[in-house]
Write a protein that holds these residues in place. Structure first.
Motif, PDB file in Angstrom:
ATOM      1  N   GLY A 191      56.853   3.147  15.205  1.00 35.36           N
ATOM      2  CA  GLY A 191      57.605   4.312  15.645  1.00 35.36           C
ATOM      3  C   GLY A 191      56.707   5.452  16.076  1.00 35.36           C
ATOM      4  O   GLY A 191      55.478   5.378  16.022  1.00 35.36           O
ATOM      5  N   GLY A 192      57.340   6.531  16.513  1.00 36.36           N
ATOM      6  CA  GLY A 192      56.600   7.718  16.909  1.00 36.36           C
ATOM      7  C   GLY A 192      55.930   7.627  18.259  1.00 36.36           C
ATOM      8  O   GLY A 192      54.991   8.384  18.549  1.00 36.36           O
ATOM      9  N   ASP A 193      56.361   6.697  19.090  1.00 35.68           N
ATOM     10  CA  ASP A 193      55.840   6.555  20.458  1.00 35.68           C
ATOM     11  C   ASP A 193      54.347   6.241  20.496  1.00 35.68           C
ATOM     12  O   ASP A 193      53.660   6.565  21.473  1.00 35.68           O
TER      13      ASP A 193
ATOM     14  N   LEU B 108      51.698   9.757   4.757  1.00 38.81           N
ATOM     15  CA  LEU B 108      50.808   8.591   4.805  1.00 38.81           C
ATOM     16  C   LEU B 108      49.388   9.016   5.198  1.00 38.81           C
ATOM     17  O   LEU B 108      49.188   9.662   6.222  1.00 38.81           O
ATOM     18  N   LYS B 109      48.433   8.603   4.368  1.00 42.78           N
ATOM     19  CA  LYS B 109      47.032   8.926   4.615  1.00 42.78           C
ATOM     20  C   LYS B 109      46.261   7.622   4.834  1.00 42.78           C
ATOM     21  O   LYS B 109      46.217   6.763   3.929  1.00 42.78           O
ATOM     22  N   VAL B 110      45.697   7.486   6.012  1.00 44.72           N
ATOM     23  CA  VAL B 110      44.879   6.321   6.363  1.00 44.72           C
ATOM     24  C   VAL B 110      43.581   6.834   6.967  1.00 44.72           C
ATOM     25  O   VAL B 110      43.605   7.625   7.923  1.00 44.72           O
ATOM     26  N   ASP B 111      42.436   6.431   6.410  1.00 42.17           N
ATOM     27  CA  ASP B 111      41.142   6.880   6.925  1.00 42.17           C
ATOM     28  C   ASP B 111      41.035   6.613   8.423  1.00 42.17           C
ATOM     29  O   ASP B 111      41.352   5.515   8.901  1.00 42.17           O
ATOM     30  N   GLY B 112      40.567   7.641   9.158  1.00 43.99           N
ATOM     31  CA  GLY B 112      40.393   7.499  10.596  1.00 43.99           C
ATOM     32  C   GLY B 112      41.638   7.816  11.398  1.00 43.99           C
ATOM     33  O   GLY B 112      41.613   7.745  12.631  1.00 43.99           O
TER      34      GLY B 112
ATOM     35  N   ASP C 176      45.302  10.498  11.702  1.00 44.25           N
ATOM     36  CA  ASP C 176      45.961  11.722  11.256  1.00 44.25           C
ATOM     37  C   ASP C 176      47.045  11.385  10.236  1.00 44.25           C
ATOM     38  O   ASP C 176      47.691  10.329  10.313  1.00 44.25           O
ATOM     39  N   ASP C 177      47.222  12.287   9.266  1.00 42.07           N
ATOM     40  CA  ASP C 177      48.324  12.111   8.321  1.00 42.07           C
ATOM     41  C   ASP C 177      49.644  12.110   9.082  1.00 42.07           C
ATOM     42  O   ASP C 177      49.804  12.830  10.084  1.00 42.07           O
ATOM     43  N   VAL C 178      50.591  11.338   8.606  1.00 41.33           N
ATOM     44  CA  VAL C 178      51.887  11.257   9.275  1.00 41.33           C
ATOM     45  C   VAL C 178      52.967  11.072   8.229  1.00 41.33           C
ATOM     46  O   VAL C 178      52.761  10.445   7.185  1.00 41.33           O
TER      47      VAL C 178
ATOM     48  N   MET D  91      58.156   3.606   8.804  1.00 40.87           N
ATOM     49  CA  MET D  91      58.497   4.192  10.098  1.00 40.87           C
ATOM     50  C   MET D  91      58.013   5.636  10.167  1.00 40.87           C
ATOM     51  O   MET D  91      58.260   6.430   9.257  1.00 40.87           O
ATOM     52  N   ARG D  92      57.283   5.959  11.235  1.00 44.74           N
ATOM     53  CA  ARG D  92      56.830   7.332  11.444  1.00 44.74           C
ATOM     54  C   ARG D  92      58.031   8.223  11.780  1.00 44.74           C
ATOM     55  O   ARG D  92      58.970   7.805  12.454  1.00 44.74           O
ATOM     56  N   LEU D  93      57.957   9.472  11.323  1.00 43.75           N
ATOM     57  CA  LEU D  93      59.052  10.406  11.561  1.00 43.75           C
ATOM     58  C   LEU D  93      58.554  11.661  12.251  1.00 43.75           C
ATOM     59  O   LEU D  93      57.471  12.162  11.952  1.00 43.75           O
ATOM     60  N   ARG D  94      59.372  12.178  13.149  1.00 45.14           N
ATOM     61  CA  ARG D  94      59.117  13.498  13.714  1.00 45.14           C
ATOM     62  C   ARG D  94      59.749  14.529  12.792  1.00 45.14           C
ATOM     63  O   ARG D  94      60.603  14.211  11.971  1.00 45.14           O
ATOM     64  N   ARG D  95      59.340  15.779  12.932  1.00 41.26           N
ATOM     65  CA  ARG D  95      59.921  16.848  12.109  1.00 41.26           C
ATOM     66  C   ARG D  95      61.410  16.996  12.385  1.00 41.26           C
ATOM     67  O   ARG D  95      62.161  17.503  11.546  1.00 41.26           O
TER      68      ARG D  95
END
Length: 207
Positions: free
Chosen positions: A36-38, A67-71, A73-75, A97-101
């Motif tokens: 997600g998140g394009d 979500l924090k993954v090395d390398g 951006d947090d999402v 799934m990534r979310l927008r604000r």
């Protein structure tokens, strides 16, 4: 006022497909995917014990995580699925799934009860029965409330507090359509027993 969003730390996973997923499990990890998140899907993995602890804590699929993954951006993400072993019922894969604000999601929000000292019913010895300590609301991912506030000022014995009596944060709404009960104030047990005895005596005298 946004609530504190818990971190979920993961590692980027090299390779995709069943072979890479099996290798991840052999390494004591649970493979997953972020979509997600394009942007392109990101294969990740989380230590098995860490994920299992999260699952045992409850509501993993209705909690918003940072979500924090090395390398990368947090999402903000929310879990959309957890696949489990059909025999052992242990997690084998998960989807985030990534979310927008501006995304709307369903989350359980804590209900905070205030002004108990200003409730006549409680001063008389009434009992506050909390039916829902948390309420599932549809909220904006970028504007998650810390809590909803239930004001007990002026509440007397016999009063029932519904969700419609509680002011909700802007943009939030209950996921249940009906006007459900949050709490009520009932008479003390001794008083209820006394009332029942009085009624019995009245009935006997009438006979």
């Amino acid at each position: 006022m946004a609530g504190e969003i818990p971190d979920l730390e993961a590692l980027e996973r090299t390779g995709t497909g069943k072979g890479a997923a099996r290798q991840s499990r052999r390494d004591g990890m649970v493979p997953g995917i972020v979509f997600g998140g394009d942007v392109d899907p990101l294969p990740i993995q989380i230590p098995f014990n860490v994920l299992l602890k999260r699952l045992h804590a409850g509501r993993f699929k209705s909690t918003l995580f940072n979500l924090k993954v090395d390398g990368h951006d947090d999402v903000r993400v929310i879990c959309r699925d957890v696949q489990r072993d059909v025999v052992k019922d242990l997690p084998t894969h998960f989807d985030l799934m990534r979310l927008r604000r501006t995304s709307r999601i369903n989350l359980f929000i804590h209900a905070e009860f205030i002004n108990e000292d200003k409730a006549p019913g409680l001063k008389k010895g009434g009992v506050l029965t909390i039916v829902r300590q948390e309420v599932e609301l549809e909220v904006l991912a970028g504007d998650i409330p810390d809590q909803i506030v239930v004001d007990l000022e002026g509440k007397d014995i016999g009063d029932v507090i519904h969700i419609s009596d509680v002011p909700l944060p802007k943009g939030a709404k209950p996921t249940i359509d009906r006007d459900f009960v949050i709490a009520n104030i009932s008479a003390p047990r001794g008083l209820r027993a006394g009332d029942a005895e009085d009624e019995g005596e009245e009935e006997a005298s009438e006979e």
